[in-house]
Scaffold this active site. Structure first.
Site, PDB file in Angstrom:
ATOM      1  N   GLU A 274      41.696  21.323  42.199  1.00 48.63           N
ATOM      2  CA  GLU A 274      42.440  21.748  43.382  1.00 48.63           C
ATOM      3  C   GLU A 274      41.842  21.049  44.605  1.00 48.63           C
ATOM      4  O   GLU A 274      40.666  21.227  44.912  1.00 48.63           O
ATOM      5  CB  GLU A 274      42.318  23.267  43.522  1.00 48.63           C
ATOM      6  CG  GLU A 274      43.218  23.843  44.562  1.00 48.63           C
ATOM      7  CD  GLU A 274      43.222  25.362  44.548  1.00 48.63           C
ATOM      8  OE1 GLU A 274      42.174  25.975  44.295  1.00 48.63           O
ATOM      9  OE2 GLU A 274      44.301  25.942  44.803  1.00 48.63           O
TER      10      GLU A 274
ATOM     11  N   CYS B  97      47.566  27.708  47.700  1.00 53.41           N
ATOM     12  CA  CYS B  97      47.113  27.844  46.317  1.00 53.41           C
ATOM     13  C   CYS B  97      48.190  27.375  45.348  1.00 53.41           C
ATOM     14  O   CYS B  97      47.889  26.953  44.248  1.00 53.41           O
ATOM     15  CB  CYS B  97      46.686  29.279  46.037  1.00 53.41           C
ATOM     16  SG  CYS B  97      47.878  30.474  46.619  1.00 53.41           S
TER      17      CYS B  97
ATOM     18  N   LYS C 263      38.254  42.794  54.107  1.00 54.38           N
ATOM     19  CA  LYS C 263      37.290  41.778  54.531  1.00 54.38           C
ATOM     20  C   LYS C 263      38.058  40.492  54.758  1.00 54.38           C
ATOM     21  O   LYS C 263      38.598  39.897  53.829  1.00 54.38           O
ATOM     22  CB  LYS C 263      36.231  41.589  53.434  1.00 54.38           C
ATOM     23  CG  LYS C 263      34.852  41.204  53.942  1.00 54.38           C
ATOM     24  CD  LYS C 263      34.723  39.802  54.495  1.00 54.38           C
ATOM     25  CE  LYS C 263      34.619  38.740  53.438  1.00 54.38           C
ATOM     26  NZ  LYS C 263      34.667  37.374  54.035  1.00 54.38           N
TER      27      LYS C 263
HETATM   28  P1  ADP Z   1      37.225  29.149  49.978  1.00 55.81           P
HETATM   29  O1  ADP Z   1      36.260  28.345  49.156  1.00 55.81           O
HETATM   30  O2  ADP Z   1      38.560  28.579  50.057  1.00 55.81           O
HETATM   31  O3  ADP Z   1      36.704  29.590  51.309  1.00 55.81           O
HETATM   32  P2  ADP Z   1      36.558  31.652  48.753  1.00 55.81           P
HETATM   33  O4  ADP Z   1      37.067  32.147  47.458  1.00 55.81           O
HETATM   34  O5  ADP Z   1      35.121  31.315  48.847  1.00 55.81           O
HETATM   35  O6  ADP Z   1      37.498  30.448  49.132  1.00 55.81           O
HETATM   36  O7  ADP Z   1      36.897  32.677  49.918  1.00 55.81           O
HETATM   37  C1  ADP Z   1      37.907  33.664  49.868  1.00 55.81           C
HETATM   38  C2  ADP Z   1      37.360  34.975  50.370  1.00 55.81           C
HETATM   39  O8  ADP Z   1      36.318  35.377  49.501  1.00 55.81           O
HETATM   40  C3  ADP Z   1      36.734  34.913  51.772  1.00 55.81           C
HETATM   41  O9  ADP Z   1      37.029  36.122  52.450  1.00 55.81           O
HETATM   42  C4  ADP Z   1      35.255  34.813  51.465  1.00 55.81           C
HETATM   43  O10 ADP Z   1      34.439  35.304  52.495  1.00 55.81           O
HETATM   44  C5  ADP Z   1      35.159  35.682  50.240  1.00 55.81           C
HETATM   45  N1  ADP Z   1      33.965  35.416  49.414  1.00 55.81           N
HETATM   46  C6  ADP Z   1      33.305  34.250  49.252  1.00 55.81           C
HETATM   47  N2  ADP Z   1      32.232  34.403  48.442  1.00 55.81           N
HETATM   48  C7  ADP Z   1      32.205  35.715  48.082  1.00 55.81           C
HETATM   49  C8  ADP Z   1      31.334  36.509  47.274  1.00 55.81           C
HETATM   50  N3  ADP Z   1      30.267  35.993  46.673  1.00 55.81           N
HETATM   51  N4  ADP Z   1      31.623  37.820  47.134  1.00 55.81           N
HETATM   52  C9  ADP Z   1      32.706  38.357  47.721  1.00 55.81           C
HETATM   53  N5  ADP Z   1      33.549  37.676  48.510  1.00 55.81           N
HETATM   54  C10 ADP Z   1      33.316  36.362  48.686  1.00 55.81           C
END
Ligand code: ADP
Length: 498
Positions: free
Chosen positions: A399, A302, A192
């Protein structure tokens, strides 16, 4: 003062076309089951680059079914490892052949300087594929001298169907870190991508199929976290999950994994990495390295050296020179030759970073350079430097993920060790000194998954990477990265004539 403001007004036309926008399931590009798409935006302008198929749980179900079939019935895990190796090696050759196309797509979707994508990141992806191709036929178990008349051996087997969720800051490299070891070990994958940057993984995956990857072995789902990402994390037929992203989302996916089928999870999360400049440092070199450690990739790393600790003896000189370097940084269109810093990824990150800059000013840190947006279009931020930063300020604790350097003053080693470790994170740390004893003391005392001595952001396929504390679980890359994708089976057979 900022050299390329005019370039920001007129974006350079990207030297690449978008050819792949659909989901990749079972070796075919297909529309989302819902028929929905979402726009992926150009960070230079906020304009739409392309509309991309939006995967959700139904698409994840189909991708998992394809990956399951490819694992249980397909050739991949049973293929001679040498064959898997050859496919990965052909893939590396194709990455090199399409170097500039991959890099241009990465720059367009992400905003990073094209020179960085083309000269560093895409070559690193090829190197990483060759590294893990090299492991494919060298994975084997042990013969175990057990107590008793038994022949005991261990088999190192692929785990099965692997779910992988990646972020937007290094879309192609994160793709490589995930896909390389999982494929070398014989697993099948549902990847994904991040909703901000879906494009380069689709082009790369098409090349991987051109290299001979059987259908269903790697499936790519573009889409959002709470829908597609959540469906993957909580799927009952996914055997393992690997996630890179924020610490808060890491907690969510770990919970979903636990609540569903207890799939094992590796996590690579956030950081607030200290970079410690010692008393004996060559100040000019230290300034340059600390600048690179923070500003590289628009500060969207990161492991960014986001707490620059400087010994009081060299502090004032260090601050002056850091300010001068930030003011000289070439910010502008990432497709322009010589650009060092492009726009931030999207409006959400842009606003968040500006909020942190405001909090730094309100908390009483000294704003030495930058402090706001650059231009009036896109997500450009002036390279920002704060001095007189105190440990309890928000900019020293959280961060920021942007071009904001915080310079803190310290007196002695014990003090700086304590302060550097006073964070819930533990991803990386940097040390700058010419004294071997100081270096040894610090490398042992710092609680972080990587300590760079007199260098920073030195990455290689063979060097493991991962976090202590709330920066994550497990290690990626190197020999350590293989264990994430292998199961150990003990096989015990009685011996007739011991
Ligand atoms: P950022 O805030 O930097 O975008 P995230 O941790 O939200 O970082 O995003 C990293 C990845 O995790 C992306 O591919 C995002 O779509 C995915 N992601 C975000 N929220 C969820 C969730 N609730 N469950 C699974 N994957 C998620």
């Amino acid at each position: 003062k900022y050299s390329t403001a005019s370039a920001i007004e007129e974006p350079v036309s990207p030297p690449v076309q978008v050819n792949y926008t659909e989901l990749l399931i079972n070796g075919q590009f297909v529309k989302a089951a819902s028929g929905k798409t979402f726009p992926t935006l150009d960070p230079r302008t906020g304009d739409v680059i392309a509309h991309v198929a939006e995967g959700d749980s139904e698409d994840v179900n189909q991708a998992v079914a394809a990956a399951r079939k490819a694992f249980d019935e397909g050739p991949w895990p049973k293929m001679p490892a040498y064959e898997r190796q050859r496919i990965l090696l052909r893939f590396a050759d194709l990455i090199e052949k399409h170097n500039d196309e991959l890099a241009a797509l990465e720059t367009w979707d992400n905003g990073k300087p094209f020179e960085q994508a083309a000269k560093i990141e895409v070559p690193m992806l090829a190197r990483l594929m060759r590294y893990y191709a090299g492991w494919a036929d060298k994975i084997h178990g042990l013969t175990v001298p057990a107590d008793g008349p038994y022949h005991v051996q261990t088999l190192h087997e692929p785990i099965g169907v692997v779910g992988q969720i990646i972020p937007w800051n290094f879309p192609l490299l994160m793709y490589g870190w995930k896909v390389g070891p999982a494929l070398a070990c014989g697993n099948t994958i549902i990847l994904k991508t991040a909703e901000q940057t879906p494009l380069s993984a689709l082009l790369a995956s098409n090349l991987l199929h051109e290299a001979g990857l059987p259908p269903g072995v790697l499936n790519v789902i573009s889409g959002f976290g709470p829908t597609a990402g959540a469906a993957l994390s909580s799927h009952m037929d996914v055997d393992k999950l690997a996630f890179t992203g924020s610490t808060s989302t890491g907690k969510i996916v770990l919970q979903m994994a636990a609540k569903s089928n207890l799939k094992p999870v590796t996590l690579e999360l956030g950081g607030k990495s200290p970079f410690i400049i010692c008393e004996d440092a060559d100040v000019d070199k230290a300034v340059e390295l600390a600048h690179f450690a923070l500003f590289f990739n628009q500060g969207q790393c990161c492991c960014a050296g986001s707490r620059t600790f400087v010994h009081e003896r060299v502090y004032d000189e260090f601050v002056e020179k850091s300010k001068a370097l930030a003011l000289k940084r070439a910010v502008g269109d990432p497709f322009k030759v010589g650009t060092q810093q492009g726009p931030q990824i999207d409006t959400e990150q842009f606003e968040k970073i500006l909020g942190y800059i405001r909090s730094g000013v309100e908390d009483g840190a000294t704003l030495e350079a930058g402090g706001g947006r650059l231009g009036n279009k896109g997500y450009y931020i002036k390279p920002t430097v704060f001095s007189n930063v105190k440990d309890d300020m928000l900019i020293a604790r959280e961060e920021i993920f942007g071009p904001v350097q915080s310079i803190l003053k310290y007196k002695d080693l014990d003090e700086v060790i304590h302060r550097a470790n006073s964070t819930p994170y533990g991803l990386a740390a940097g040390v700058f000194t010419q004294d071997i004893d100081t270096a040894n003391t610090l490398t042992r005392a710092l609680r972080a998954g990587t300590v760079w001595v007199n260098c920073f952001d030195t990455f290689d396929a063979a060097i493991p990477f991962g976090g202590y504390k709330m920066s994550g679980h497990g290690r990626e890359k190197g020999i350590y990265g293989l264990s994430n994708y292998l199961q150990v089976k003990a096989v015990v057979t009685p011996l007739k004539n011991p």
